[in-house]
Design a protein around this motif. Structure first.
Motif, PDB file in Angstrom:
ATOM      1  N   GLY A  12       0.424 -11.271  -3.447  1.00 57.32           N
ATOM      2  CA  GLY A  12       1.568 -10.955  -2.584  1.00 57.32           C
ATOM      3  C   GLY A  12       2.154  -9.585  -2.879  1.00 57.32           C
ATOM      4  O   GLY A  12       2.526  -8.847  -1.954  1.00 57.32           O
ATOM      5  N   GLU A  13       2.238  -9.226  -4.162  1.00 59.02           N
ATOM      6  CA  GLU A  13       2.767  -7.913  -4.536  1.00 59.02           C
ATOM      7  C   GLU A  13       1.826  -6.799  -4.080  1.00 59.02           C
ATOM      8  O   GLU A  13       2.264  -5.757  -3.583  1.00 59.02           O
ATOM      9  N   VAL A  14       0.517  -7.033  -4.257  1.00 56.85           N
ATOM     10  CA  VAL A  14      -0.480  -6.047  -3.822  1.00 56.85           C
ATOM     11  C   VAL A  14      -0.417  -5.906  -2.299  1.00 56.85           C
ATOM     12  O   VAL A  14      -0.437  -4.794  -1.762  1.00 56.85           O
ATOM     13  N   ALA A  15      -0.316  -7.028  -1.605  1.00 59.10           N
ATOM     14  CA  ALA A  15      -0.257  -7.015  -0.144  1.00 59.10           C
ATOM     15  C   ALA A  15       0.941  -6.203   0.350  1.00 59.10           C
ATOM     16  O   ALA A  15       0.833  -5.443   1.312  1.00 59.10           O
ATOM     17  N   ALA A  16       2.077  -6.349  -0.329  1.00 64.03           N
ATOM     18  CA  ALA A  16       3.272  -5.612   0.070  1.00 64.03           C
ATOM     19  C   ALA A  16       3.061  -4.106  -0.090  1.00 64.03           C
ATOM     20  O   ALA A  16       3.492  -3.316   0.765  1.00 64.03           O
ATOM     21  N   LEU A  17       2.382  -3.699  -1.164  1.00 61.81           N
ATOM     22  CA  LEU A  17       2.126  -2.278  -1.396  1.00 61.81           C
ATOM     23  C   LEU A  17       1.227  -1.688  -0.316  1.00 61.81           C
ATOM     24  O   LEU A  17       1.427  -0.558   0.139  1.00 61.81           O
ATOM     25  N   PHE A  18       0.210  -2.459   0.103  1.00 69.28           N
ATOM     26  CA  PHE A  18      -0.738  -1.975   1.116  1.00 69.28           C
ATOM     27  C   PHE A  18      -0.291  -2.307   2.532  1.00 69.28           C
ATOM     28  O   PHE A  18      -0.963  -1.948   3.493  1.00 69.28           O
ATOM     29  N   ARG A  19       0.801  -3.060   2.653  1.00 71.68           N
ATOM     30  CA  ARG A  19       1.313  -3.513   3.945  1.00 71.68           C
ATOM     31  C   ARG A  19       0.263  -4.320   4.712  1.00 71.68           C
ATOM     32  O   ARG A  19      -0.003  -4.087   5.886  1.00 71.68           O
ATOM     33  N   VAL A  20      -0.368  -5.246   3.991  1.00 70.11           N
ATOM     34  CA  VAL A  20      -1.344  -6.145   4.601  1.00 70.11           C
ATOM     35  C   VAL A  20      -0.962  -7.579   4.236  1.00 70.11           C
ATOM     36  O   VAL A  20      -0.053  -7.807   3.440  1.00 70.11           O
ATOM     37  N   ASP A  21      -1.685  -8.535   4.793  1.00 73.50           N
ATOM     38  CA  ASP A  21      -1.456  -9.935   4.494  1.00 73.50           C
ATOM     39  C   ASP A  21      -2.053 -10.274   3.133  1.00 73.50           C
ATOM     40  O   ASP A  21      -3.113  -9.748   2.787  1.00 73.50           O
ATOM     41  N   PRO A  22      -1.406 -11.151   2.346  1.00 74.93           N
ATOM     42  CA  PRO A  22      -1.988 -11.540   1.049  1.00 74.93           C
ATOM     43  C   PRO A  22      -3.409 -12.079   1.168  1.00 74.93           C
ATOM     44  O   PRO A  22      -4.218 -11.894   0.255  1.00 74.93           O
ATOM     45  N   LYS A  23      -3.744 -12.720   2.293  1.00 76.99           N
ATOM     46  CA  LYS A  23      -5.111 -13.222   2.486  1.00 76.99           C
ATOM     47  C   LYS A  23      -6.109 -12.069   2.543  1.00 76.99           C
ATOM     48  O   LYS A  23      -7.254 -12.217   2.135  1.00 76.99           O
ATOM     49  N   THR A  24      -5.667 -10.918   3.053  1.00 74.66           N
ATOM     50  CA  THR A  24      -6.531  -9.737   3.095  1.00 74.66           C
ATOM     51  C   THR A  24      -6.858  -9.274   1.679  1.00 74.66           C
ATOM     52  O   THR A  24      -7.996  -8.936   1.360  1.00 74.66           O
ATOM     53  N   VAL A  25      -5.852  -9.273   0.819  1.00 73.91           N
ATOM     54  CA  VAL A  25      -6.051  -8.874  -0.580  1.00 73.91           C
ATOM     55  C   VAL A  25      -7.046  -9.823  -1.254  1.00 73.91           C
ATOM     56  O   VAL A  25      -7.934  -9.392  -1.992  1.00 73.91           O
ATOM     57  N   THR A  26      -6.921 -11.117  -0.970  1.00 74.32           N
ATOM     58  CA  THR A  26      -7.839 -12.108  -1.526  1.00 74.32           C
ATOM     59  C   THR A  26      -9.263 -11.847  -1.032  1.00 74.32           C
ATOM     60  O   THR A  26     -10.224 -11.943  -1.805  1.00 74.32           O
ATOM     61  N   ARG A  27      -9.404 -11.477   0.243  1.00 71.19           N
ATOM     62  CA  ARG A  27     -10.732 -11.154   0.785  1.00 71.19           C
ATOM     63  C   ARG A  27     -11.315  -9.919   0.100  1.00 71.19           C
ATOM     64  O   ARG A  27     -12.505  -9.876  -0.191  1.00 71.19           O
ATOM     65  N   TRP A  28     -10.474  -8.906  -0.118  1.00 71.30           N
ATOM     66  CA  TRP A  28     -10.942  -7.698  -0.822  1.00 71.30           C
ATOM     67  C   TRP A  28     -11.475  -8.068  -2.198  1.00 71.30           C
ATOM     68  O   TRP A  28     -12.518  -7.572  -2.622  1.00 71.30           O
ATOM     69  N   ALA A  29     -10.753  -8.928  -2.895  1.00 75.68           N
ATOM     70  CA  ALA A  29     -11.176  -9.335  -4.233  1.00 75.68           C
ATOM     71  C   ALA A  29     -12.494 -10.100  -4.160  1.00 75.68           C
ATOM     72  O   ALA A  29     -13.392  -9.883  -4.977  1.00 75.68           O
TER      73      ALA A  29
END
Length: 67
Positions: A12-29
């Motif tokens: 969630g914190e990473v998503a806020a920095l990139f202005r994307v959805d937390p699910k997007t960050v999970t997909r990147w990982a």
């Protein structure tokens, strides 16, 4: 050494920095675009320094041609 106590960010914190959805960050990982650390409870955490490097464009979040 301060580097050993580096802050870990939640998706969630990473998503806020990139202005994307937390699910997007999970997909990147999951795709290996950003490395993650698994907590004992199975949650993903991200190294603050790596997240900031991505934000600065030092390591593109897109696909790497030729890899």
């Amino acid at each position: 050494m301060e580097s050993t106590s580096e802050r870990l960010l939640t998706p969630g914190e990473v998503a806020a920095l990139f202005r994307v959805d937390p699910k997007t960050v999970t997909r990147w990982a999951a795709a290996g675009r950003i490395s993650s650390i698994r907590t004992p409870g199975g949650h993903r955490r991200f190294r603050e320094s790596e997240v900031h490097a991505l934000l600065r464009g030092e390591e593109p979040v897109g696909s790497h041609p030729g890899h």
